[in-house]
Write a protein that holds these residues in place. Structure first.
Motif, PDB file in Angstrom:
ATOM      1  N   GLY A  73      -5.212  11.244   8.246  1.00 27.92           N
ATOM      2  CA  GLY A  73      -4.228  11.316   9.308  1.00 27.92           C
ATOM      3  C   GLY A  73      -4.886  11.413  10.668  1.00 27.92           C
ATOM      4  O   GLY A  73      -6.111  11.446  10.786  1.00 27.92           O
ATOM      5  N   ARG A 100       6.508  13.058   2.923  1.00 25.60           N
ATOM      6  CA  ARG A 100       6.224  13.570   4.259  1.00 25.60           C
ATOM      7  C   ARG A 100       7.234  14.640   4.630  1.00 25.60           C
ATOM      8  O   ARG A 100       8.353  14.648   4.125  1.00 25.60           O
ATOM      9  N   THR A 119       6.051  10.854  12.669  1.00 25.63           N
ATOM     10  CA  THR A 119       5.266  12.078  12.819  1.00 25.63           C
ATOM     11  C   THR A 119       5.659  13.092  11.759  1.00 25.63           C
ATOM     12  O   THR A 119       6.830  13.439  11.623  1.00 25.63           O
ATOM     13  N   ILE A 167       3.690  15.765   8.309  1.00 27.97           N
ATOM     14  CA  ILE A 167       2.572  16.019   7.401  1.00 27.97           C
ATOM     15  C   ILE A 167       2.823  15.189   6.150  1.00 27.97           C
ATOM     16  O   ILE A 167       3.922  15.235   5.575  1.00 27.97           O
ATOM     17  N   THR A 221      -1.907  15.829   5.141  1.00 30.31           N
ATOM     18  CA  THR A 221      -2.633  15.357   6.309  1.00 30.31           C
ATOM     19  C   THR A 221      -1.640  15.057   7.421  1.00 30.31           C
ATOM     20  O   THR A 221      -0.593  14.435   7.183  1.00 30.31           O
ATOM     21  N   GLN A 222      -1.937  15.515   8.612  1.00 30.47           N
ATOM     22  CA  GLN A 222      -1.007  15.397   9.742  1.00 30.47           C
ATOM     23  C   GLN A 222      -1.102  14.009  10.369  1.00 30.47           C
ATOM     24  O   GLN A 222      -2.201  13.550  10.710  1.00 30.47           O
ATOM     25  N   THR A 248       0.473  12.151  13.669  1.00 33.35           N
ATOM     26  CA  THR A 248       1.216  12.328  14.909  1.00 33.35           C
ATOM     27  C   THR A 248       1.223  11.009  15.668  1.00 33.35           C
ATOM     28  O   THR A 248       0.160  10.440  15.928  1.00 33.35           O
TER      29      THR A 248
END
Length: 113
Positions: free
Chosen positions: A8, A37, A89, A91, A107-108, A110
């Motif tokens: 990410g 997510r 956006t 996780i 995993t983030q 953004t």
């Protein structure tokens, strides 16, 4: 059992990332694997899954932009995310679709506008 997602990051709208999920302590072979997510303040949602025979399904919100794949030899599931939008956006996590294992940290991703 560990499902470790990585790949990410912070990207601009329209950008791409390749997420990976490496499994340890369990084999993904023979399992339907999914990518999920969770956005802030929202419930975790399924965005894609891939069967043991590599048939795939996508949520309407990501179909045509995301591609799920698997490498059983590497015990890893991938999610190629293209044409990212701010609403992507979240996780991102992976897990077995029908018999979930303990969730990893995810995993983030953004996406800036």
């Amino acid at each position: 059992v560990q499902l470790q997602a990585f790949g990410g990051g912070l990207v601009q709208a329209g950008g791409s990332l390749r997420l990976s999920c490496a499994a340890s302590g369990t084999s993904i072979s023979g399992k339907t694997m999914g990518w999920y997510r969770q956005a802030p303040g929202k419930q975790r949602e399924l965005v894609a899954f891939i069967t043991s025979l590599s048939s795939t399904w996508y949520a309407d919100s990501v179909r045509g932009r995301f591609t799920i794949s698997r490498d059983n030899a590497k015990n890893t599931v991938y999610l190629q995310v293209n044409s990212l939008k701010p609403e992507d956006t979240a996780i991102y996590y992976c897990n077995a679709r029908y018999i979930p294992q303990p969730w990893g940290q995810g995993t983030q991703v953004t996406v800036s506008s």
